[in-house]
Structures are given as structure tokens and as C-alpha cells.
Design an enzyme around this catalytic site. Sequence first.
Site, PDB file in Angstrom:
ATOM      1  N   ARG A   1     -14.607  75.418  24.334  1.00  0.00           N
ATOM      2  CA  ARG A   1     -16.021  75.094  24.186  1.00  0.00           C
ATOM      3  C   ARG A   1     -16.909  76.123  24.877  1.00  0.00           C
ATOM      4  O   ARG A   1     -18.119  76.039  24.813  1.00  0.00           O
ATOM      5  CB  ARG A   1     -16.206  73.769  24.868  1.00  0.00           C
TER       6      ARG A   1
ATOM      7  N   LYS B   1     -15.968  68.711  12.429  1.00  0.00           N
ATOM      8  CA  LYS B   1     -14.718  69.194  13.039  1.00  0.00           C
ATOM      9  C   LYS B   1     -13.694  68.069  13.154  1.00  0.00           C
ATOM     10  O   LYS B   1     -12.542  68.246  12.813  1.00  0.00           O
ATOM     11  CB  LYS B   1     -14.948  69.684  14.484  1.00  0.00           C
TER      12      LYS B   1
ATOM     13  N   ARG C   1     -26.841  68.205  23.337  1.00  0.00           N
ATOM     14  CA  ARG C   1     -25.535  68.709  22.883  1.00  0.00           C
ATOM     15  C   ARG C   1     -25.699  69.915  21.976  1.00  0.00           C
ATOM     16  O   ARG C   1     -24.905  70.858  22.014  1.00  0.00           O
ATOM     17  CB  ARG C   1     -24.729  67.603  22.192  1.00  0.00           C
TER      18      ARG C   1
ATOM     19  N   ARG D   1     -22.066  56.928  17.649  1.00  0.00           N
ATOM     20  CA  ARG D   1     -21.188  56.991  18.817  1.00  0.00           C
ATOM     21  C   ARG D   1     -22.035  56.816  20.084  1.00  0.00           C
ATOM     22  O   ARG D   1     -23.243  57.023  20.047  1.00  0.00           O
ATOM     23  CB  ARG D   1     -20.495  58.363  18.822  1.00  0.00           C
TER      24      ARG D   1
ATOM     25  N   ARG E   1     -24.119  58.437  12.936  1.00  0.00           N
ATOM     26  CA  ARG E   1     -22.726  58.228  13.330  1.00  0.00           C
ATOM     27  C   ARG E   1     -22.552  57.057  14.298  1.00  0.00           C
ATOM     28  O   ARG E   1     -21.541  56.370  14.288  1.00  0.00           O
ATOM     29  CB  ARG E   1     -22.216  59.526  13.967  1.00  0.00           C
TER      30      ARG E   1
HETATM   31  P1  AMP Z   1     -16.669  65.899  21.058  1.00  0.00           P
HETATM   32  O1  AMP Z   1     -15.982  64.644  20.677  1.00  0.00           O
HETATM   33  O2  AMP Z   1     -15.818  67.119  20.855  1.00  0.00           O
HETATM   34  O3  AMP Z   1     -18.039  66.018  20.453  1.00  0.00           O
HETATM   35  O4  AMP Z   1     -16.895  65.823  22.645  1.00  0.00           O
HETATM   36  C1  AMP Z   1     -17.678  64.806  23.238  1.00  0.00           C
HETATM   37  C2  AMP Z   1     -18.051  65.209  24.664  1.00  0.00           C
HETATM   38  O5  AMP Z   1     -16.860  65.410  25.435  1.00  0.00           O
HETATM   39  C3  AMP Z   1     -18.814  66.526  24.772  1.00  0.00           C
HETATM   40  O6  AMP Z   1     -20.211  66.349  24.608  1.00  0.00           O
HETATM   41  C4  AMP Z   1     -18.461  66.954  26.184  1.00  0.00           C
HETATM   42  O7  AMP Z   1     -19.195  66.219  27.157  1.00  0.00           O
HETATM   43  C5  AMP Z   1     -17.009  66.518  26.309  1.00  0.00           C
HETATM   44  N1  AMP Z   1     -16.056  67.576  25.891  1.00  0.00           N
HETATM   45  C6  AMP Z   1     -15.227  67.558  24.810  1.00  0.00           C
HETATM   46  N2  AMP Z   1     -14.482  68.672  24.765  1.00  0.00           N
HETATM   47  C7  AMP Z   1     -14.845  69.421  25.832  1.00  0.00           C
HETATM   48  C8  AMP Z   1     -14.455  70.690  26.330  1.00  0.00           C
HETATM   49  N3  AMP Z   1     -13.520  71.449  25.701  1.00  0.00           N
HETATM   50  N4  AMP Z   1     -15.056  71.144  27.454  1.00  0.00           N
HETATM   51  C9  AMP Z   1     -15.985  70.420  28.106  1.00  0.00           C
HETATM   52  N5  AMP Z   1     -16.420  69.219  27.687  1.00  0.00           N
HETATM   53  C10 AMP Z   1     -15.851  68.714  26.559  1.00  0.00           C
END
Ligand code: AMP
Length: 189
Positions: free
Chosen positions: A89, A14, A141, A130, A128
Site C-alpha cells: 500500500r 480489487k 481513503r 462497510r 457498499r
Molecule cells: P481494504 O479492505 O484493502 O480497503 O483495507 C481497509 C483498511 O485496512 C484500509 O483503509 C487500511 O486502514 C487498512 N489496510 C489494509 N491493507 C493495508 C496495508 N497493506 N497497509 C496499511 N493499512 C492497510
Amino acid sequence: MTKLLFLGPPGAGKGTQSKILADECGIPHISTGDMLREAVAKGTDLGVQAKSYMDKGELVPDSLILDMIRDRLNQSDTANGWILDGFPRNVSQAEFLDKLLEEMNQAYNRAVNLDVPDEVLVTRLLSRGRADDNEETIRRRLQVYREQTAPLIDYYSQHDTLVTVDGDRPILEITNALKEVALQNNRSI
Ligand code: AMP
């Protein structure tokens, strides 16, 4: 005007794809994950509160996310479109977004589901590196995705706005498929 939501499990690509597409379309790439990581790095109140959830692979509570996305979508650089990456989400975030866009006299074009098999996701995430990409957090996750985010596939298919794109092929092919989506589904609002 291109206004797309990117759904898909962690590791589906994404971030990579939505960034490429946003650059090509000249519109902002709005990633709630990036915004949260920035808040954590800066040590803001939001960052301090969000960090423990992110470290565990849990979703950050809606109470912290919804104001953040409302403020972001009200900034002037969104006038010609946007790509949302990682928001919504869960179903309550999706309902919030529907209401917010209605209030703003806007609409999104499509919810794009990047589809990638589970075993490919784990391999990609492990490579990755991170901060939240250790094996335990990755497992959590993926579980959180299945329980809370995957229901959005039904949500958007019921709204007739879902498009599924095969995310298990070379990056350029995926980008081309997404460009088609962006071109075909533009409706000006
Ligand atoms: P991502 O970079 O989108 O994989 O997001 C990394 C982390 O940020 C996720 O595992 C969540 O803990 C938090 N996060 C990102 N976007 C959201 C969202 N829309 N709602 C809740 N938590 C989020």
C-alpha cells in the site's frame, strides 16, 4: 504459477476481482484488509491497535502489517501461488515485499493496476455500506491512496511489472481481462 499483486484505489473492485481470480486459479486470496477486519472482529492485540487507523481511513502502520504478511506468505497453502489484495500500500511495503520474496526464492508475476475514474469510485463506495464507508472516511481513503499508494504505479512500471486493466466495465469483462494477465505472465520460479 500465478502470483499477482492488486493495486488500485478503494472501490476499484480489487476485492471482488481478486477473489474471483483466486478461486478460478485455486490459490489463496490474501487481503490485508480482510485479515485486519478479522483481527478487529476477534478483538486480538493487532485488531485493537489497527482499528483506530481503519476507522479514520488511515493506513495501519507498517510495523503491524509486515509481520502479518510475512507469516501469511509462509503458510503452506501459498505453495501454488497467491493473489495479494491491498498489499503493498506504500513504497516501503513494496520494498519489503521485494526483499521478502527474494529471501523466499519467489517472485511475483505482475502488479495489476485496476483503473477506475474517481467519480465512479465514490458512488461505488457509498453504496457498499462497510463500516469504514462513510463519506468522510471515503474522502480520506482516496487522499491516502493518492499520496501513499498511487506512487506504486511508478514503482512497478519502473520494475517493468505493471499492467493496467480498465476496471470501469462489466465485472465479467474485467475478470476475462485479468485471466489473460494471469495466463500470459506466468513464469515459474
Ligand atoms: P481494504 O479492505 O484493502 O480497503 O483495507 C481497509 C483498511 O485496512 C484500509 O483503509 C487500511 O486502514 C487498512 N489496510 C489494509 N491493507 C493495508 C496495508 N497493506 N497497509 C496499511 N493499512 C492497510
